[in-house]
Design an enzyme around this catalytic site. Sequence first.
Site, PDB file in Angstrom:
ATOM      1  N   LYS A   1       5.954   5.502  -1.422  1.00 59.85           N
ATOM      2  CA  LYS A   1       6.832   6.339  -0.592  1.00 59.85           C
ATOM      3  C   LYS A   1       8.283   6.291  -1.069  1.00 59.85           C
ATOM      4  O   LYS A   1       9.084   7.142  -0.676  1.00 59.85           O
ATOM      5  CB  LYS A   1       6.725   5.924   0.877  1.00 59.85           C
TER       6      LYS A   1
ATOM      7  N   HIS B   1       0.806  -1.222   0.000  1.00 58.86           N
ATOM      8  CA  HIS B   1       0.000   0.000   0.000  1.00 58.86           C
ATOM      9  C   HIS B   1       0.842   1.276   0.000  1.00 58.86           C
ATOM     10  O   HIS B   1       0.455   2.278  -0.584  1.00 58.86           O
ATOM     11  CB  HIS B   1      -0.983   0.009   1.185  1.00 58.86           C
TER      12      HIS B   1
ATOM     13  N   HIS C   1       2.031  10.062  -2.398  1.00 59.51           N
ATOM     14  CA  HIS C   1       2.504   8.674  -2.453  1.00 59.51           C
ATOM     15  C   HIS C   1       1.465   7.659  -2.969  1.00 59.51           C
ATOM     16  O   HIS C   1       1.856   6.686  -3.620  1.00 59.51           O
ATOM     17  CB  HIS C   1       3.134   8.230  -1.117  1.00 59.51           C
TER      18      HIS C   1
ATOM     19  N   ASP D   1      -4.805   0.178   8.740  1.00 50.87           N
ATOM     20  CA  ASP D   1      -3.706   1.148   8.841  1.00 50.87           C
ATOM     21  C   ASP D   1      -3.979   2.137   9.983  1.00 50.87           C
ATOM     22  O   ASP D   1      -3.067   2.485  10.746  1.00 50.87           O
ATOM     23  CB  ASP D   1      -3.632   1.919   7.507  1.00 50.87           C
TER      24      ASP D   1
HETATM   25 FE   LIG Z   1      -0.025   5.509   2.951  1.00 54.76          FE
HETATM   26 FE   LIG Z   2       0.658   1.661   6.451  1.00 51.69          FE
END
Ligand SMILES: [Fe+2]
Ligand SMILES: [Fe+2]
Length: 271
Positions: A126, A122, A151, A206
Amino acid sequence: MKLSQEFVPDDDLNKQLRSAKSQLALYAKDLKALLSRERTKSCKLETTNQQLQAYAAEQHKTRELEKAYADTVIRLTLASRYKDEETGAHIQRLSHYSKILARVIGLDERDAQLIFDAAPMHDVGKVGIPDRIMHKQGPLDEQEWEIVKRHPILGANLLAGSPSLLLQTARDIALTHHERWDGSGYPQGLKGEAIPLGGRMVMLGDTYDALRSVRAYKPAFSHEKACDIILNGNARTQPGHFDPTLLEAFRDRHLEFDGIFSEIREEESTP
Ligand SMILES: [Fe+2]
Ligand SMILES: [Fe+2]
């Protein structure tokens, strides 16, 4: 005396010969039909065998390709970890949280596994965010924050265009794991079911994991506090951010989230 005599069959023999001849003709016809049927059958068998072999070879090729894709992406995921405060353990936990949600809402095992495998990618985008921003001590200014918010798009671009179902799912998750059910997320401000299910699941997992972990802007919270924030909201997080069906699944199974968080810690997560 003639040495040989012309053979002249009598009437009876003539009849027998005619009957034998027509029997033979019928037999020959049957034989011809039989042979032609057998030939068609063996031809079909040959084709079926060839098709089966081609199918097996195709399946093998697909599995090999999937493995190669997964391998490439795992490497990318590892690369993104060097940039991020999120760890290998976080990535593993996220797979497990997503799988719990997938099962509770009734996805079949294949789809649950697909989300399990795709979830770790995911934050792969980045890798494209400058180190000075990713490793900055202290809060980000507005401009830096806008760069970090790119990102999902960077990740989606990295994963896009693949024939692999795994990478297609990973791409959808990478692009939408910061979208919110009420439309207040980024990068596209998608709302409700316009957000792919995998993205909605990873977003919830998350959030829970970030609440349980230390961040530059907050300490690690207890399971109870994380549940309270997700289910009742605080200044930063609101229940309206989450898919209501997934929120109910979380309410039912929150203890399993806690179990995963306690079980998968950084020192055990070496890939
Ligand atoms: Fe993220
Ligand atoms: Fe994460």
